[in-house]
Design an enzyme around this catalytic site. Structure first.
Site, mmCIF file in Angstrom:
data_model
loop_
_atom_site.group_PDB
_atom_site.id
_atom_site.type_symbol
_atom_site.label_atom_id
_atom_site.label_comp_id
_atom_site.label_asym_id
_atom_site.label_seq_id
_atom_site.Cartn_x
_atom_site.Cartn_y
_atom_site.Cartn_z
ATOM 1 N N LYS A 106 0.849 -1.197 0.000
ATOM 2 C CA LYS A 106 0.000 0.000 0.000
ATOM 3 C C LYS A 106 0.876 1.234 0.000
ATOM 4 C CE LYS A 106 -4.518 0.814 0.534
ATOM 5 N NZ LYS A 106 -5.534 -0.196 0.217
ATOM 6 N N ASP A 146 -6.890 4.062 -4.580
ATOM 7 C CA ASP A 146 -7.461 3.933 -3.236
ATOM 8 C C ASP A 146 -8.147 5.275 -2.959
ATOM 9 O OD1 ASP A 146 -7.300 1.856 -0.866
ATOM 10 O OD2 ASP A 146 -6.973 3.788 0.068
HETATM 11 N N1 GLU Z 1 -7.403 0.057 -2.912
HETATM 12 C C1 GLU Z 1 -8.197 -1.115 -3.132
HETATM 13 C C2 GLU Z 1 -8.207 -1.972 -1.879
HETATM 14 O O1 GLU Z 1 -8.006 -1.501 -0.783
HETATM 15 C C3 GLU Z 1 -7.805 -1.868 -4.378
HETATM 16 C C4 GLU Z 1 -6.395 -2.396 -4.416
HETATM 17 C C5 GLU Z 1 -5.990 -2.961 -5.768
HETATM 18 O O2 GLU Z 1 -6.790 -3.005 -6.675
HETATM 19 O O3 GLU Z 1 -4.823 -3.354 -5.856
HETATM 20 O O4 GLU Z 1 -8.498 -3.136 -1.936
#
Ligand code: GLU
Length: 418
Positions: A106, A146
């Site tokens: 992340k 996100d």
């Molecule tokens: N930000 C989204 C999550 O928390 C998607 C992450 C992604 O697609 O890699 O799951």
């Protein structure tokens, strides 16, 4: 206002809760509770008036035992190193619970994006992409959208990476616009898995989703799509909110109309179908069948949880319940579908996008949605099996048992070296 639990400590507590049901060495469990590495960096960029400014940015690569690190990048003034570490850990277990071949990561920038022009946001995003370039890649670490980021930012990151690497590598990032290599169905995917898991849990409880009353906290992409798709199943969206407040109508809103109103005015407040303007806390404690927290972490603490009247909570946001709230809701027999399954549709369709990019081939929206349905339903069934087999206190612990076992298997099969 909810108490601010440290999300990284919440993640570690969730892993500890599940470890009681898993046969694993303490030394290995420690690995599951901490990131492999965290990049913390400066982004120095030029404002439109020519002055220079520096922002803090992070990328946490939590665990890569099952595949490339995977997870979004958020732009928010509340971003901290610990928050990003927690979110990256949740990605590991999210990808494992739906059994897609990724680890977890992340990223985040401590920024209020509303204070910057589009040109400034582009320079900031390209500065971040330049910092990320040595550690990301189609087989290394694959970022995605996100909170407060979307296709625009993903397209900039892809372009920066490809330019610096002198290559084409659309699979370096997911959540792109279709013409930049994005996938059909990606934008709706998070809300779609919220709808699917809500439908499945009501079905498991022997009840129908049709006719249920639903409150949705947070009306961004995840919340508004979940509301729309639940409405299509006959549910009644009686309350929605965003950061400026909420609206209530016991007869229900038209979810699409409320979204259009928010897009036009910037907020759900003031919608003419509202019979009452309510606060976020009022919304969380309404007497509804289904509550969907779709905003940020720590929306519901133990104190608010005492007042929650919903029978079922489906977590569209990451980490919306503090561990204290989890204990209270477990004690009151409230069914909580955990974030790592409920919102896993986003990363699952990111995986489909990456597969399509690697094959230089595109799927139809129907195929994406069918494959997503299959992945989420299989994962839901696996979670229920674990819940019944281990007699865990709640679905979250069952989800972590499933997910941790998969990560451990991958780690142990690889063996330690040297
Ligand atoms: N930000 C989204 C999550 O928390 C998607 C992450 C992604 O697609 O890699 O799951």
């Amino acid at each position: 206002m909810a108490n601010e639990a440290n999300p990284f400590e919440s993640l570690q507590e969730q892993i500890d809760d599940a470890s009681a049901y898993i046969d694993a060495d303490d030394g290995v469990l420690e690995r599951l509770k901490n990131p492999e590495r965290v990049l913390e960096t400066n982004l120095t960029f030029e404002r439109d008036d020519g002055s220079l400014e520096t922002l803090r940015a992070f990328r946490s690569q939590f665990n890569g035992d099952r595949g490339p690190y995977k997870g979004g990048i958020r732009y928010h003034p509340g971003v901290t190193r610990d928050e990003v570490k927690a979110l990256s850990g949740w990605m590991v277990y999210k990808c494992a619970v739906v059994d897609i071949p990724y680890g977890g990561g992340k990223g985040g920038i401590e920024i209020d994006p509303e204070q910057y022009s589009e040109d400034e946001l582009e320079r900031i995003t390209r500065a971040f992409a330049t910092e990320l370039r040595p550690i990301i890649g189609e087989d290394r670490d694959v970022p995605a959208p996100d909170v407060n980021t979307g296709q625009r930012e993903m397209n900039w990151i892809k372009d920066t990476y490809e330019t610096l690497e002198n290559t084409t590598a659309p699979g370096v990032i997911t959540g792109k616009a279709i013409d930049s290599g994005g996938s059909e169905g990606r934008v709706e995917a998070t809300g779609r898995s919220v709808m699917i898991t809500a439908r499945e849990v009501f079905d498991y409880l022997g009840e129908q989703i049709e006719g249920t009353s639903v409150a949705v906290q947070g009306y961004g992409n995840a919340g508004s799509v979940a509301a729309k798709l639940l409405e299509d199943l006959g549910a009644n969206i009686v309350a929605v909110s965003d950061s400026s407040g909420g609206i209530y109508n016991p007869r229900g809103f038209d979810a699409r109309d409320v979204k259009a109103f928010k897009t036009e005015t910037g907020s759900v407040s003031g919608h003419d179908e509202a019979v009452e303007e309510i606060s976020n806390e009022d919304l969380l404690t309404l007497d509804v069948d289904l509550l969907i927290p779709a905003a940020l972490e720590n929306a519901i603490d133990a104190e608010i949880a005492e007042e929650v009247q919903a029978d079922v909570v489906v977590e569209a946001a990451n980490g919306p319940l503090t561990p204290g709230a989890d204990d209270v809701l477990t004690g009151s027999n409230t069914w909580v579908v955990p974030d790592i399954l409920a919102n896993a549709g986003g990363v699952t369709v990111s995986y489909f996008e990456w597969v399509q990019n690697r094959q230089r081939f595109s799927w139809t929206e129907e195929r994406v949605n069918d494959e997503l349905e299959a992945v989420i339903c299989d994962a839901f069934d696996g979670l229920i099996d674990a819940y019944e087999e281990h007699d865990t206190p709640n679905l979250r612990t069952a989800a972590y048992v499933v997910a941790i076992e998969r990560v451990l298997d991958a780690f142990e099969q690889g063996g330690t070296w040297p």
